[in-house]
Scaffold this motif. Structure first.
Motif, PDB file in Angstrom:
ATOM      1  N   GLY A 412      20.989  72.123  28.132  1.00 42.85           N
ATOM      2  CA  GLY A 412      20.260  72.920  29.116  1.00 42.85           C
ATOM      3  C   GLY A 412      18.861  72.409  29.412  1.00 42.85           C
ATOM      4  N   GLY A 413      17.954  73.351  29.638  1.00 43.48           N
ATOM      5  CA  GLY A 413      16.577  72.997  29.967  1.00 43.48           C
ATOM      6  C   GLY A 413      15.929  72.162  28.872  1.00 43.48           C
ATOM      7  N   ALA A 414      16.273  72.466  27.624  1.00 37.23           N
ATOM      8  CA  ALA A 414      15.707  71.701  26.504  1.00 37.23           C
ATOM      9  C   ALA A 414      16.064  70.227  26.634  1.00 37.23           C
ATOM     10  CB  ALA A 414      16.224  72.259  25.183  1.00 37.23           C
ATOM     11  N   GLY A 415      17.263  69.961  27.115  1.00 41.79           N
ATOM     12  CA  GLY A 415      17.719  68.585  27.255  1.00 41.79           C
ATOM     13  C   GLY A 415      16.947  67.796  28.302  1.00 41.79           C
ATOM     14  N   PHE A 416      16.257  68.518  29.185  1.00 40.19           N
ATOM     15  CA  PHE A 416      15.499  67.867  30.260  1.00 40.19           C
ATOM     16  C   PHE A 416      14.089  67.481  29.794  1.00 40.19           C
ATOM     17  CE2 PHE A 416      13.395  68.234  34.624  1.00 40.19           C
ATOM     18  CZ  PHE A 416      14.025  67.127  35.169  1.00 40.19           C
ATOM     19  N   LEU A 417      13.649  68.065  28.690  1.00 40.71           N
ATOM     20  CA  LEU A 417      12.312  67.751  28.195  1.00 40.71           C
ATOM     21  C   LEU A 417      12.305  66.383  27.528  1.00 40.71           C
ATOM     22  CD1 LEU A 417      11.165  71.165  26.650  1.00 40.71           C
ATOM     23  CD2 LEU A 417      11.022  70.358  29.020  1.00 40.71           C
ATOM     24  N   ALA A 418      11.220  65.653  27.761  1.00 40.62           N
ATOM     25  CA  ALA A 418      11.114  64.325  27.152  1.00 40.62           C
ATOM     26  C   ALA A 418      11.209  64.416  25.634  1.00 40.62           C
ATOM     27  CB  ALA A 418       9.800  63.672  27.576  1.00 40.62           C
ATOM     28  N   GLU A 419      10.735  65.496  25.068  1.00 37.14           N
ATOM     29  CA  GLU A 419      10.723  65.632  23.612  1.00 37.14           C
ATOM     30  C   GLU A 419      12.133  65.603  23.023  1.00 37.14           C
ATOM     31  OE1 GLU A 419       8.729  69.465  23.143  1.00 37.14           O
ATOM     32  OE2 GLU A 419      10.653  70.454  22.825  1.00 37.14           O
ATOM     33  N   ASN A 420      13.148  65.721  23.866  1.00 41.44           N
ATOM     34  CA  ASN A 420      14.505  65.679  23.334  1.00 41.44           C
ATOM     35  C   ASN A 420      15.292  64.426  23.702  1.00 41.44           C
ATOM     36  OD1 ASN A 420      14.415  68.029  21.719  1.00 41.44           O
ATOM     37  ND2 ASN A 420      14.377  69.235  23.603  1.00 41.44           N
ATOM     38  N   ARG A 421      14.603  63.428  24.244  1.00 44.58           N
ATOM     39  CA  ARG A 421      15.092  62.049  24.328  1.00 44.58           C
ATOM     40  C   ARG A 421      16.088  61.682  25.421  1.00 44.58           C
ATOM     41  NH1 ARG A 421      14.887  58.793  19.928  1.00 44.58           N
ATOM     42  NH2 ARG A 421      15.064  57.111  21.428  1.00 44.58           N
ATOM     43  N   PHE A 422      16.978  62.597  25.801  1.00 46.10           N
ATOM     44  CA  PHE A 422      18.074  62.178  26.685  1.00 46.10           C
ATOM     45  C   PHE A 422      17.579  61.542  27.984  1.00 46.10           C
ATOM     46  CE2 PHE A 422      19.854  66.110  24.607  1.00 46.10           C
ATOM     47  CZ  PHE A 422      20.638  65.429  23.703  1.00 46.10           C
ATOM     48  N   ALA A 423      16.606  62.206  28.608  1.00 51.62           N
ATOM     49  CA  ALA A 423      16.228  61.811  29.970  1.00 51.62           C
ATOM     50  C   ALA A 423      15.725  60.364  30.011  1.00 51.62           C
ATOM     51  CB  ALA A 423      15.171  62.761  30.521  1.00 51.62           C
ATOM     52  N   ALA A 424      14.823  60.025  29.100  1.00 50.96           N
ATOM     53  CA  ALA A 424      14.269  58.678  29.130  1.00 50.96           C
ATOM     54  C   ALA A 424      15.317  57.643  28.739  1.00 50.96           C
ATOM     55  CB  ALA A 424      13.062  58.586  28.203  1.00 50.96           C
ATOM     56  N   LEU A 425      16.125  57.964  27.744  1.00 45.08           N
ATOM     57  CA  LEU A 425      17.174  57.019  27.350  1.00 45.08           C
ATOM     58  C   LEU A 425      18.113  56.756  28.521  1.00 45.08           C
ATOM     59  CD1 LEU A 425      18.343  57.924  23.716  1.00 45.08           C
ATOM     60  CD2 LEU A 425      17.534  55.702  24.526  1.00 45.08           C
ATOM     61  N   ARG A 426      18.450  57.826  29.211  1.00 45.75           N
ATOM     62  CA  ARG A 426      19.365  57.670  30.342  1.00 45.75           C
ATOM     63  C   ARG A 426      18.724  56.839  31.454  1.00 45.75           C
ATOM     64  NH1 ARG A 426      20.924  58.108  34.634  1.00 45.75           N
ATOM     65  NH2 ARG A 426      23.094  58.347  35.265  1.00 45.75           N
ATOM     66  N   ALA A 427      17.467  57.125  31.732  1.00 42.34           N
ATOM     67  CA  ALA A 427      16.767  56.378  32.784  1.00 42.34           C
ATOM     68  C   ALA A 427      16.690  54.896  32.404  1.00 42.34           C
ATOM     69  CB  ALA A 427      15.372  56.959  32.994  1.00 42.34           C
ATOM     70  N   ASP A 428      16.386  54.620  31.143  1.00 40.34           N
ATOM     71  CA  ASP A 428      16.263  53.225  30.720  1.00 40.34           C
ATOM     72  C   ASP A 428      17.612  52.502  30.743  1.00 40.34           C
ATOM     73  OD1 ASP A 428      13.519  53.287  30.335  1.00 40.34           O
ATOM     74  OD2 ASP A 428      13.659  53.867  28.233  1.00 40.34           O
ATOM     75  N   LEU A 429      18.664  53.203  30.332  1.00 44.61           N
ATOM     76  CA  LEU A 429      19.970  52.539  30.229  1.00 44.61           C
ATOM     77  C   LEU A 429      20.699  52.441  31.566  1.00 44.61           C
ATOM     78  CD1 LEU A 429      19.491  52.826  27.116  1.00 44.61           C
ATOM     79  CD2 LEU A 429      21.963  53.033  26.936  1.00 44.61           C
ATOM     80  N   ASP A 430      20.186  53.134  32.569  1.00 47.56           N
ATOM     81  CA  ASP A 430      20.826  53.133  33.883  1.00 47.56           C
ATOM     82  C   ASP A 430      21.163  51.709  34.338  1.00 47.56           C
ATOM     83  OD1 ASP A 430      21.528  53.437  36.508  1.00 47.56           O
ATOM     84  OD2 ASP A 430      19.824  54.668  37.070  1.00 47.56           O
ATOM     85  N   ILE A 431      20.205  50.831  34.225  1.00 48.13           N
ATOM     86  CA  ILE A 431      20.370  49.465  34.738  1.00 48.13           C
ATOM     87  C   ILE A 431      21.382  48.661  33.929  1.00 48.13           C
ATOM     88  CG2 ILE A 431      18.458  48.479  33.401  1.00 48.13           C
ATOM     89  CD1 ILE A 431      19.325  47.643  37.061  1.00 48.13           C
ATOM     90  N   TYR A 432      21.689  49.094  32.699  1.00 47.79           N
ATOM     91  CA  TYR A 432      22.673  48.371  31.885  1.00 47.79           C
ATOM     92  C   TYR A 432      24.023  48.265  32.607  1.00 47.79           C
ATOM     93  CZ  TYR A 432      19.625  48.806  27.689  1.00 47.79           C
ATOM     94  OH  TYR A 432      18.584  48.747  26.774  1.00 47.79           O
ATOM     95  N   ALA A 433      24.277  49.224  33.516  1.00 51.08           N
ATOM     96  CA  ALA A 433      25.560  49.227  34.227  1.00 51.08           C
ATOM     97  C   ALA A 433      25.665  48.114  35.258  1.00 51.08           C
ATOM     98  CB  ALA A 433      25.777  50.584  34.904  1.00 51.08           C
ATOM     99  N   THR A 434      24.526  47.574  35.670  1.00 53.03           N
ATOM    100  CA  THR A 434      24.619  46.516  36.688  1.00 53.03           C
ATOM    101  C   THR A 434      23.924  45.216  36.304  1.00 53.03           C
ATOM    102  OG1 THR A 434      22.738  47.485  37.898  1.00 53.03           O
ATOM    103  CG2 THR A 434      24.940  48.095  38.646  1.00 53.03           C
ATOM    104  N   PHE A 435      23.155  45.202  35.208  1.00 55.75           N
ATOM    105  CA  PHE A 435      22.571  43.889  34.885  1.00 55.75           C
ATOM    106  C   PHE A 435      23.398  43.144  33.843  1.00 55.75           C
ATOM    107  CE2 PHE A 435      18.570  44.956  31.976  1.00 55.75           C
ATOM    108  CZ  PHE A 435      19.376  45.485  31.009  1.00 55.75           C
ATOM    109  N   GLU A 436      23.090  41.872  33.669  1.00 55.88           N
ATOM    110  CA  GLU A 436      23.959  40.992  32.881  1.00 55.88           C
ATOM    111  C   GLU A 436      25.392  41.084  33.407  1.00 55.88           C
ATOM    112  OE1 GLU A 436      23.257  39.032  30.021  1.00 55.88           O
ATOM    113  OE2 GLU A 436      21.149  39.306  30.503  1.00 55.88           O
ATOM    114  N   GLY A 437      25.530  41.166  34.702  1.00 54.66           N
ATOM    115  CA  GLY A 437      26.835  41.308  35.337  1.00 54.66           C
ATOM    116  C   GLY A 437      27.085  42.753  35.725  1.00 54.66           C
ATOM    117  N   ASP A 438      27.235  42.974  37.016  1.00 57.78           N
ATOM    118  CA  ASP A 438      27.572  44.299  37.538  1.00 57.78           C
ATOM    119  C   ASP A 438      28.935  44.721  36.979  1.00 57.78           C
ATOM    120  OD1 ASP A 438      27.115  46.033  40.431  1.00 57.78           O
ATOM    121  OD2 ASP A 438      29.110  45.983  39.556  1.00 57.78           O
ATOM    122  N   ASN A 439      29.014  45.939  36.461  1.00 61.39           N
ATOM    123  CA  ASN A 439      30.261  46.381  35.820  1.00 61.39           C
ATOM    124  C   ASN A 439      31.482  46.217  36.718  1.00 61.39           C
ATOM    125  OD1 ASN A 439      28.833  47.004  33.556  1.00 61.39           O
ATOM    126  ND2 ASN A 439      29.028  49.226  33.713  1.00 61.39           N
TER     127      ASN A 439
END
Lengths: 702, 702
Positions: A412-439
């Motif tokens: 929920g809302g807690a998951g959206f807070l930076a203090e709970n990690r998901f958002a930044a990890l997701r933002a950072d890993l987003d590009i993994y799907a297309t770099f070093e070869g687009d999936n």
């Protein structure tokens, strides 16, 4: 997919009494390079290299530069380099350690990957001893930060089509590096915007009027004051969706001259007089061999994606076992989130996939080490490694994004807070799907390999997983067209849900269903394309394009099968009975979720009867109930501590809040101070009214 | 899902010659409040209110505060308020204008939503005239920024269970607002961390020892220097996954006293002596009526999600029609991305869904206006509105995230750069999936309504979409068990692909398939739960939980059907023949993609024969080819200009780069300066060798 319930009631969920040996399972998960992985986790747990949320881009970039030096000092990033230069010649171990850095900060991880895994690795694998001696020490020490200048604005995954040229001049014995137009600017390169003093630049090597294809060149970029050298220019890519600790940027070259010996000449060389030579005669094979030496990027992204998925699930599952919401089953206590079927459906199949991806990654890593250590390094080994890396990297990077998002929403809302990690990890890993070869491109490569294997089928008898091709493909078509196979299943189960469930949980069933789908799809496409080579280029391309979607889906099915096989193989490594029982349920959940996802296909082609298909959903729900009590153990076995999770909702704070709230309610009830609920008041009033009406009636009668 | 090709070749894709009247279609899309929507777009296009990427949190927050004042000055945010206070009493128009702000900056939009759509709207809808006069002017002018203090750390979507109390003291004629424990802190509130001078606080109203349930209270928070008033404390929620222009925070209250008249008393009042009164006798109905007045949040998120999806597709589709990659069909020109089948599969069904969601949103907005203007404001209207808003908001917010992500990936590395918009929009919209009601919880509410309607079926004959229940449910079960229905379809089509395709594109087929699925699922669950009311609470809850996943899937299917119906209804508004033709294909793509997604269900329950199912994929691919030439028109009709898209890859820059690269290649070929490809050289050498071998052989013979 969803299933309306059938008449028969499923057997009640038994508590099997199985328990998970968390430490033992943890050991299995750590894999062959357990010690290095553990050391890397210790390092990744240190605050010095943790991401700080909300840091402005410039400061984040500076922080990451400092952290890279910290990694050098900690001896964490030289394992793949030659022993004589201070490395360990340990390719698998290097990646195992590298991928754990993702829990500290993906920017740090990827910037380290650019420096040592791409820039340094290109010098190592594409250069020769003289190059190693000249450049590797400063690359290893970070004295020379560098960029890996392959991708161009106009060409991402199609490396062969890049437009930068390196033309040899015998008179000066120099290569002239040149960017002919804007689309040929190098783009998205880490270390390019600020820090890179040099780059490995990929360009078409031209000598004596012949284009020998893409080769790699060592090109100095900036002087010590970080000013561009003459003829070189660039731009900052600016703010990105994530990984803002990395200075991605663009580079262009206006007739930039470098010495002949700056060609990384392991797979292709130019003599002083301009004569080209290569140990690999075929330009196509040469290109793929050169690119193949850089497969470690994909291997490590696969591992990093698995690690991030583990962190996400460890946080979300812990929260789901503590957080309570809505009180359907009791007036005083609310339900724990993970007791909801839907919440189990959201988290547990993703947990199963994470285990599958983890075991598959360990296989990939061992394969990678076999090739790069030279233990098993044939052309076919390299091809298998390429295919495996492409298949697994695609699935695991998408899986990480999906898992991070689901965990974010499930908290929920807690998951959206930076203090709970998901958002930044997701933002950072987003590009993994297309770099070093687009999936998408990678899966298409996998599919082409499958098609090639299919074409070879009649020449060679065995080819790994693909060995299980159905020989009686023709008979099969008849079977599914008439639906005879379905009828047979219906008779075999004779209406018993138990029999259907036994069928589904049999690993041979799962293997057969998953394999059958891959082989049938590939055979179908292979059949449709069999005449393509005889068509004019344009028509052949159009025919191929008509089947592109199926092709990619076939590759995905193949990759999923590989994950399933890896999970199944891992079960044999587990001695503890209870642990093996629980992991077998988890493997079944993985396998049957795949069947459920593609149920339409299995029914359409008569691989499952409607009756068995209807049991599938019920049986998956039963697996979820069985796994529910073990969910916490299963994420604990990942072995990430609070220094890796760093999420307030996974710190025990939620349990404290729940305990405090419940203690308060208990004390209020005990003290009699709690106000009465208006609903109770109304109910009592109604009861009193009824009573008095009754009394009045009685009195009237009396 | 994927489909192996069938023996029959599909008919060649004809260019039907249909063209889209972009302006006319744009008018239809703008809907009833076209003028206001257009004015809001003009406003949203101004740089003053645009998001600046990478702005640190504190500065972003300050910027948004300034922008809110800009909106006040522009007269953009008062439309829903009473005329006598300077508003327009225009509820639908207000939302239409509000949702367009998302293209400027979602932080700005949501902060405006907090101030006028939640805080202000609570005073408007839950308060009475005296409250309006006292507080609304300063709320409207932004003199009093305020928070909407409903959610607590321990309770998100379960508002009835919040733990903050407001206890009435007749002696002082005050309410005492109190937070009994940490989990009861108000959390995630916009305007709470910094700017809020007051809040509407939701708390259990207790008087004379009776808890009358959740009510809303106007509570001053801070003095003019923005220091908390006595007894009030709070925390900053800090950095978030997105929306960092909003100062979300926590609040807690330690025996804070407010005057009796600060109770927003439209639906429940307390007299001086502490006597409670309400126009709604049932506490349950009272609670839902109060919450129902705040439905506009969900309505506007639905609209904003649709707008963001449109922006994303406008960018990605334009890029896909200009960008080229890989050259399969020609040696000189690379393929345009959107000519790839897979790329069509990625973007066009999402385009179809966006149209469906847009038309459905317009229906929702009109329904909302009917209720809030008083034109149609019965209890049933309000219930329908609640259900529709819950259903559509869930689907469209998830759809926006999915679309933004797919567009990001479909544009590769460029899509990850902030300059191309996707990443930040996705990060900001992430929370839309769980705020204003968690989507999963909302779908469960929809499902409960469906079950209630099902239970009423035998009492009332008609209930909208649900009227199409199959009366012969029992007969139906027999049919699908035996597979007789499938056999009938197979005979009807007698092996003809054309007949199967005609069947699929018939709107009555699509409607029947989609409706049938909803009704069968709900009937199945209804049947399974029919005895639940007679079970003890715990067992009833367990039984319900066993079907939770199916329930939520049934609600989703229902919502999808509503979207399909809205799309189909919108077709009748389109007079231009070509436009209607293209949109009909798009509607077919939407409907058939839904069938494809749930193909397993349709086959399992005998709704589709395997034969027709196998045509489905082929037919969808044919629709994609037909729609391909119109993709650009279809996104242009959304009406967003460069001031809304603000993406470099949608600026024409890509086309320029492609043109420049192609011109360069042409001139090189013409000049004869282009180097020869080594492959060509090798081929020539082989040909020469062959020739000389032949000659030698001939000579040897001779």
């Amino acid at each position: 997919m969803t299933y309306t319930p059938t008449a028969e009631t499923p057997e009640p969920v038994e508590d099997s009494g199985a328990t998970v040996d968390v430490a033992g399972l943890g050991e299995v998960l750590l894999g062959r390079w357990a010690e290095i992985r553990q050391a890397a986790r210790d390092l990744a747990g240190r605050p010095e290299i943790h991401r700080i949320d909300g840091l402005p881009m410039v400061e984040h970039r500076e922080r990451v530069v400092g952290q890279l030096k910290y990694l050098v000092d900690a001896g964490a990033v030289h394992r793949a380099f030659p022993r004589r230069l201070g490395g360990e010649d340990n390719h698998g171990g290097n990646i195992a350690g590298f991928e754990e850095l993702v829990t500290a900060d993906p920017s740090l991880q990827i910037k380290a990957g650019v420096q040592w895994g791409l820039f340094g690795a290109a010098v190592l694998h594409l250069g020769t001893t003289e190059h190693h001696n000249r450049w590797l020490p400063d690359i290893m020490s970070l004295k020379t930060p560098g960029a890996f200048a392959m991708t161009e604005t106009g060409h991402g995954s199609d490396v062969a089509s890049i437009a930068t040229t390196a033309t040899y001049e015998p008179e000066t014995q120099e290569f002239v590096i040149h960017t002919p137009f804007r689309a040929a600017w190098k783009d998205y390169l880490g270390n390019a915007a600020n820090d890179g003093l040099a780059a490995v630049v990929f360009a078409h090597l031209i000598t004596h009027g012949v284009d020998h294809g893409v080769h790699a060149f060592y090109v100095p970029l900036r002087d010590e004051q970080r000013n561009f050298l003459p003829g070189i220019g660039g731009e900052d890519d600016g703010y990105k969706g994530g990984l803002n600790g990395i200075d991605n940027g663009r580079l262009h070259f206006d007739q930039v001259r470098i010495p002949r010996t700056n060609l990384l000449n392991r797979y292709g060389d130019v003599a002083e007089d301009g004569t080209y030579s290569s140990p690999i005669a075929s330009p196509g094979r040469r290109f793929f061999t050169m690119l193949g030496t850089l497969v470690q990027g994909r291997v490590s992204l696969d591992g990093a994606a698995v690690a991030a998925s583990k962190v996400a699930l460890a946080i979300a599952v812990r929260y789901a076992t503590e957080r309570r919401q809505f009180n359907a089953s009791s007036d005083t206590a609310e339900e724990v989130l993970l007791d909801y079927q839907r919440h189990q459906r959201r988290l547990l199949p993703r947990l199963a996939t994470t285990y599958a991806a983890s075991f598959a990654h360990e296989q990939l890593l061992q394969k990678f080490d076999d090739v790069f250590s030279g233990a098993h390094d044939t052309d076919e080994d390299r091809q298998d490694l390429e295919t495996l890396a492409a298949a697994l990297k695609s699935l695991s990077t998408w899986h990480a994004l999906d898992t991070l998002q689901e965990c974010r929403e499930a908290t929920g809302g807690a998951g959206f807070l930076a203090e709970n990690r998901f958002a930044a990890l997701r933002a950072d890993l987003d590009i993994y799907a297309t770099f070093e070869g687009d999936n998408t491109v990678l899966l298409q490569l996998v599919a082409k390999r499958l098609l090639a294997d299919y074409a070879n089928e009649f020449r060679h008898a065995d080819f790994g997983v693909m060995a299980r091709w159905v020989a009686h493909q023709a008979a099969d078509v008849t079977l599914h067209r008439t639906g005879l196979r379905q009828v047979a299943q219906t008779f075999a189960d004779s209406g018993s849900e138990r029999k259907s469930a036994n069928y589904l949980k049999d690993p041979e069933t799962q293997r057969q269903l998953l394999t059958d789908r891959v082989s049938t799809m590939v055979a179908g496409i292979g059949g449709a394309l069999r005449n393509a080579t005889r068509l004019p280029q344009k028509e052949a391309a159009a025919l191929f394009n008509e089947h592109q979607h199926e092709l990619i889906e076939a590759a995905r099915a193949h990759a999923e099968l590989l994950q399933w096989e890896a999970f199944t193989a891992a079960l044999t490594q587990i001695d503890d009975h209870g642990t093996r029982q629980v992991l077998t349920w988890l493997r079944d959940l993985f396998g049957l979720s795949l069947v459920e996802k593609n149920l339409g296909w299995y029914l359409m082609y008569g691989r499952l009867s409607a009756q068995r298909a209807r049991i599938l959903g019920t049986y998956i729900n039963r697996l979820l109930s069985r796994l529910r009590p073990h969910a916490r153990d299963l994420v604990d076995a990942f072995g990430y501590g609070p220094e890796h999770l760093r999420a307030k909702i996974a710190s025990g704070a939620e349990q404290e809040r729940q305990d405090e709230a419940m203690a308060y309610a208990r004390s209020r009830r005990a003290s009699g101070e709690a106000p009465m609920d208006e609903k109770v008041l109304i109910a009592r009033r109604k009861a009193t009214e009824k009573l008095s009406q009754k009394r009045q009636k009685l009195e009237a009668k009396g």
